[in-house]
Scaffold this active site. Structure first.
Site, PDB file in Angstrom:
ATOM      1  N   ASP A  75      58.079  76.140  54.701  1.00  0.00           N
ATOM      2  CA  ASP A  75      59.535  75.714  54.317  1.00  0.00           C
ATOM      3  C   ASP A  75      59.870  74.380  54.522  1.00  0.00           C
ATOM      4  O   ASP A  75      59.222  73.720  55.522  1.00  0.00           O
ATOM      5  CB  ASP A  75      60.571  76.636  55.128  1.00  0.00           C
ATOM      6  CG  ASP A  75      61.746  76.949  54.485  1.00  0.00           C
ATOM      7  OD1 ASP A  75      61.891  76.993  53.212  1.00  0.00           O
ATOM      8  OD2 ASP A  75      62.998  77.031  55.077  1.00  0.00           O
ATOM      9  N   PHE A 156      59.368  66.708  41.682  1.00  0.00           N
ATOM     10  CA  PHE A 156      60.329  67.619  41.561  1.00  0.00           C
ATOM     11  C   PHE A 156      61.563  67.443  42.463  1.00  0.00           C
ATOM     12  O   PHE A 156      61.457  66.643  43.541  1.00  0.00           O
ATOM     13  CB  PHE A 156      59.524  69.098  41.485  1.00  0.00           C
ATOM     14  CG  PHE A 156      59.044  69.419  43.059  1.00  0.00           C
ATOM     15  CD1 PHE A 156      57.939  68.967  43.511  1.00  0.00           C
ATOM     16  CD2 PHE A 156      60.125  70.134  43.733  1.00  0.00           C
ATOM     17  CE1 PHE A 156      57.524  69.074  44.674  1.00  0.00           C
ATOM     18  CE2 PHE A 156      59.506  70.458  45.027  1.00  0.00           C
ATOM     19  CZ  PHE A 156      58.396  69.825  45.475  1.00  0.00           C
ATOM     20  N   GLY A 157      62.380  68.459  42.328  1.00  0.00           N
ATOM     21  CA  GLY A 157      63.441  68.372  43.635  1.00  0.00           C
ATOM     22  C   GLY A 157      64.148  67.178  43.579  1.00  0.00           C
ATOM     23  O   GLY A 157      64.528  66.531  42.985  1.00  0.00           O
ATOM     24  N   TYR A 158      64.310  66.528  45.043  1.00  0.00           N
ATOM     25  CA  TYR A 158      64.784  65.270  45.402  1.00  0.00           C
ATOM     26  C   TYR A 158      63.940  64.045  45.281  1.00  0.00           C
ATOM     27  O   TYR A 158      64.501  62.881  45.559  1.00  0.00           O
ATOM     28  CB  TYR A 158      65.168  65.274  46.702  1.00  0.00           C
ATOM     29  CG  TYR A 158      66.303  66.225  46.922  1.00  0.00           C
ATOM     30  CD1 TYR A 158      67.918  66.116  46.995  1.00  0.00           C
ATOM     31  CD2 TYR A 158      65.974  67.757  47.377  1.00  0.00           C
ATOM     32  CE1 TYR A 158      68.657  67.211  47.352  1.00  0.00           C
ATOM     33  CE2 TYR A 158      67.007  68.858  47.571  1.00  0.00           C
ATOM     34  CZ  TYR A 158      68.302  68.449  47.685  1.00  0.00           C
ATOM     35  OH  TYR A 158      69.228  69.417  47.912  1.00  0.00           O
ATOM     36  N   LYS A 179      51.454  60.688  46.013  1.00  0.00           N
ATOM     37  CA  LYS A 179      52.532  61.319  46.824  1.00  0.00           C
ATOM     38  C   LYS A 179      51.541  62.219  47.828  1.00  0.00           C
ATOM     39  O   LYS A 179      52.087  62.450  49.012  1.00  0.00           O
ATOM     40  CB  LYS A 179      53.292  62.294  45.827  1.00  0.00           C
ATOM     41  CG  LYS A 179      54.526  62.894  46.532  1.00  0.00           C
ATOM     42  CD  LYS A 179      55.264  63.891  45.896  1.00  0.00           C
ATOM     43  CE  LYS A 179      55.950  64.701  46.690  1.00  0.00           C
ATOM     44  NZ  LYS A 179      56.663  65.773  46.151  1.00  0.00           N
TER      45      LYS A 179
HETATM   46  P1  IMP Z   1      60.466  74.774  49.450  1.00  0.00           P
HETATM   47  O1  IMP Z   1      60.582  75.119  51.038  1.00  0.00           O
HETATM   48  O2  IMP Z   1      58.997  74.053  49.236  1.00  0.00           O
HETATM   49  O3  IMP Z   1      60.515  75.728  48.477  1.00  0.00           O
HETATM   50  O4  IMP Z   1      61.399  73.509  49.347  1.00  0.00           O
HETATM   51  C1  IMP Z   1      62.641  73.699  49.368  1.00  0.00           C
HETATM   52  C2  IMP Z   1      63.625  72.759  48.501  1.00  0.00           C
HETATM   53  O5  IMP Z   1      63.429  71.440  49.011  1.00  0.00           O
HETATM   54  C3  IMP Z   1      62.924  72.520  47.215  1.00  0.00           C
HETATM   55  O6  IMP Z   1      63.663  73.536  46.357  1.00  0.00           O
HETATM   56  C4  IMP Z   1      63.287  71.295  46.708  1.00  0.00           C
HETATM   57  O7  IMP Z   1      64.794  71.113  46.390  1.00  0.00           O
HETATM   58  C5  IMP Z   1      63.284  70.420  48.234  1.00  0.00           C
HETATM   59  N1  IMP Z   1      61.972  69.787  48.290  1.00  0.00           N
HETATM   60  C6  IMP Z   1      60.956  70.352  48.861  1.00  0.00           C
HETATM   61  N2  IMP Z   1      59.702  69.470  48.846  1.00  0.00           N
HETATM   62  C7  IMP Z   1      60.169  68.757  48.151  1.00  0.00           C
HETATM   63  C8  IMP Z   1      59.280  67.388  47.647  1.00  0.00           C
HETATM   64  O8  IMP Z   1      58.163  67.247  47.776  1.00  0.00           O
HETATM   65  N3  IMP Z   1      59.933  66.488  46.876  1.00  0.00           N
HETATM   66  C9  IMP Z   1      61.305  66.706  46.451  1.00  0.00           C
HETATM   67  N4  IMP Z   1      62.161  67.711  46.866  1.00  0.00           N
HETATM   68  C10 IMP Z   1      61.317  68.913  47.610  1.00  0.00           C
END
Ligand code: IMP
Length: 201
Positions: A75, A156-158, A179
């Site tokens: 997570d 992706f994401g942030y 990265k």
């Molecule tokens: P997860 O636990 O990997 O699903 O991450 C939860 C959330 O954190 C994702 O939906 C993204 O919004 C953000 N996130 C996780 N890892 C990254 C990353 O490497 N870069 C940017 N956002 C991230």
């Protein structure tokens, strides 16, 4: 396998085949990695924890209870100093249940407007439960700053608003390889895989 040794079959609590392939390549061919699809798990595993550790643990425990096989779950969250570590465990759904990364970034930039401290970190927590039911955590952190506006189109994401410490480009301006050299997730997985390797000897 022995009780404390390296597992032959390992469950990864992910529905993301790319993520599975990426980790499978790192773990090595003597371990059979199974993801949710391989196990026929189609339901959403609840992510009701208040912390990254709790969420990773809930996901791993859910699958351990069901299959009794060694299992790990990860997570990740983005933690900002000025906002008491928000969005943190709520990173995916920060701007609402649609999990829209653009809306999430917009909300975070709005909240940080006018605040001097833009320091932040991505944190990945891996919960691993071995064949005897023993729980262990592994963690990876990438420190940096939140930019004033999204920059870059990769990732992706942030990623477009995160400037990693010691670098002049955002995560979204870096290749995946670059990265992965510095990312929270890569660090957490490297430490987990080093642990598994250690168990083999
Ligand atoms: P997860 O636990 O990997 O699903 O991450 C939860 C959330 O954190 C994702 O939906 C993204 O919004 C953000 N996130 C996780 N890892 C990254 C990353 O490497 N870069 C940017 N956002 C991230």
């Amino acid at each position: 396998m022995t009780e404390s040794g390296s597992p032959k079959t390992l469950v990864f609590a992910t529905g993301n085949t790319n993520k599975k392939e990426e980790i499978a390549a790192l773990i090595g061919s003597d371990v059979e990695l199974k993801d949710l699809r391989d196990l026929g798990v189609t339901e959403d595993i609840p992510e009701t924890g208040a912390t990254l550790h709790e969420n990773a643990c809930i996901k791993a425990q859910y699958l351990w209870d069901r299959f009794g096989l060694p299992v790990f779950a990860d997570d990740t969250g983005l933690e900002t100093t000025a906002l008491d570590n928000r969005p943190g465990v709520y990173s995916a759904r920060y701007a609402g249940p649609a999990k829209d990364p653009v809306a999430n970034m917009r909300k975070l930039l709005q909240e940080l407007k006018g605040l001097a401290d833009r320091s932040a970190q991505f944190r990945t927590v891996i919960a691993y439960i071995n064949s005897t039911g023993k729980l262990q955590y592994f963690e990876g952190i990438a420190k940096g700053q939140i930019l004033q506006e999204p920059t870059g189109a990769k990732g992706f994401g942030y990623d477009p608003i995160f400037l990693p410490e010691g670098h002049e480009r955002s995560f979204a301006q870096m290749s995946l390889k670059e990265k992965n050299g510095i990312s929270h997730r890569a660090k957490a997985f490297r430490s987990f895989i080093a642990f598994l390797e250690d168990q083999k000897s």
